[in-house]
Design an enzyme around this catalytic site. Structure first.
Site, mmCIF file in Angstrom:
data_model
loop_
_atom_site.group_PDB
_atom_site.id
_atom_site.type_symbol
_atom_site.label_atom_id
_atom_site.label_comp_id
_atom_site.label_asym_id
_atom_site.label_seq_id
_atom_site.Cartn_x
_atom_site.Cartn_y
_atom_site.Cartn_z
ATOM 1 N N LYS A 185 0.627 -1.116 -0.028
ATOM 2 C CA LYS A 185 0.022 0.019 0.001
ATOM 3 C C LYS A 185 0.914 1.094 0.100
ATOM 4 C CE LYS A 185 -2.165 -1.341 3.649
ATOM 5 N NZ LYS A 185 -2.898 -1.609 4.884
ATOM 6 N N THR A 219 -8.785 9.551 8.164
ATOM 7 C CA THR A 219 -8.842 8.400 7.414
ATOM 8 C C THR A 219 -8.509 7.142 8.344
ATOM 9 O OG1 THR A 219 -6.179 8.882 7.468
ATOM 10 C CG2 THR A 219 -7.802 9.499 5.505
ATOM 11 N N GLY A 273 -8.726 3.870 10.414
ATOM 12 C CA GLY A 273 -9.286 2.561 9.945
ATOM 13 C C GLY A 273 -9.310 2.068 8.499
ATOM 14 N N THR A 274 -8.392 3.034 7.836
ATOM 15 C CA THR A 274 -8.266 2.536 6.173
ATOM 16 C C THR A 274 -7.800 1.221 6.105
ATOM 17 O OG1 THR A 274 -7.725 5.056 6.022
ATOM 18 C CG2 THR A 274 -7.111 3.485 4.258
ATOM 19 N N GLY A 275 -6.685 0.942 6.640
ATOM 20 C CA GLY A 275 -6.218 -0.379 6.391
ATOM 21 C C GLY A 275 -7.048 -1.566 6.816
ATOM 22 N N CYS A 276 -7.680 -1.405 8.148
ATOM 23 C CA CYS A 276 -8.488 -2.314 8.441
ATOM 24 C C CYS A 276 -9.677 -2.751 7.259
ATOM 25 C CB CYS A 276 -9.265 -2.141 9.572
ATOM 26 S SG CYS A 276 -8.057 -1.765 11.190
#
Length: 265
Positions: A175, A208, A210-213
């Protein structure tokens, strides 16, 4: 009666509702699947950071997992915060007995810079968890932690992917959001042979959390529904881009992405 695809998330609880188990379940619901959970740790967390972490015993994690898998079954599993080497090894062992795709989000540090995984767990992540992954989804900080590779440009992302793949996941999604340059957020998905570059508009929105989860859970929802890895990742990228664009202020710090953006919620 139609039964939706079943997705199991194995992760920590975010009391502020923006990341972790809460974000995973919102994402899975938004994408038409049924979410189930194994909670690995409880955090006291809000928009300003993580004020406390309480790891659950391995026995509790194992019991939750067995309860869900043995009765309901799963069509995809997503892992997030695993807190300690013991829990990493416990979860990796449980995943060995599951015939379903696994999305590993190797969570080490929160959006606010708080540690969510013990430093002593690095070897366990490399040696036991990543080999179980259908897709691993590290951000650039996590790539550096896992492999020592520092990504400063798109060209470095190939080298980073090779380094992560050496630990055994079938696919890796590097990412590139933290590159922070240009008008596009660029990710690289590869299995070491095929390459898929995913580009989306970079939105000027600080909210942003919580983007990865959210991205990892969206990939799991796609895989549970029968999509192949490139299709599931592309659809997840589109979903999370919309969620970032619609992210909203909450509390005094970094607000969450908006999981229900497609229907205005």
């Amino acid at each position: 009666m139609t039964v939706p695809p079943r997705v199991l998330t194995v992760a920590g609880s975010d009391s502020g509702g923006g990341a972790g188990i809460q974000a995973d379940l919102k994402t899975v619901l938004a994408l038409g699947a049924h979410g189930m959970s194994v909670i690995t740790a409880v955090t006291a967390q809000n928009s300003l950071g993580v004020q406390g972490v309480w790891e659950l015993p391995a026995e509790a994690v194992r019991a939750q997992f067995r309860s869900v898998v043995d009765d309901i079954g799963v069509q995809a599993v997503k892992t997030g915060m695993l807190a300690s080497a013991e829990l990493v090894e416990t979860v990796a062992g449980l995943l060995a007995g599951v015939d379903a795709p696994v999305v590993v989000d190797p969570v080490g540090i929160s959006k606010h810079g708080d540690a969510l995984l013990a430093a002593s767990a690095l070897d366990a992540v490399r040696g036991t968890l990543l080999p179980r992954a259908t897709v691993a989804t590290p951000n650039l900080d996590e790539v550096a932690w896992l492999t020592g590779v520092r990504v400063r440009s798109e060209d470095d992302m190939r080298r980073a992917a090779e380094a992560v793949l050496a630990y055994g996941p079938r696919w890796v999604l590097i990412k590139g959001g933290h590159l922070g340059a240009g008008s596009a957020a660029v990710d690289l998905l590869t299995d070491g042979t095929a390459e898929h570059w995913l580009r989306a508009p970079r939105h000027d929105n600080r909210h942003t959390h919580g983007t990865g989860c959210t991205l990892a859970s969206a990939i799991a929802a796609g895989l549970a529904g029968g999509a192949d890895v490139p299709s599931a990742v592309a659809a997840a990228k589109e979903y999370v881009t919309g969620a970032i664009a619609a992210g909203f202020p909450l509390g005094g710090g970094i607000g969450p992405v908006r999981h229900g953006w497609r229907w205005g919620a």
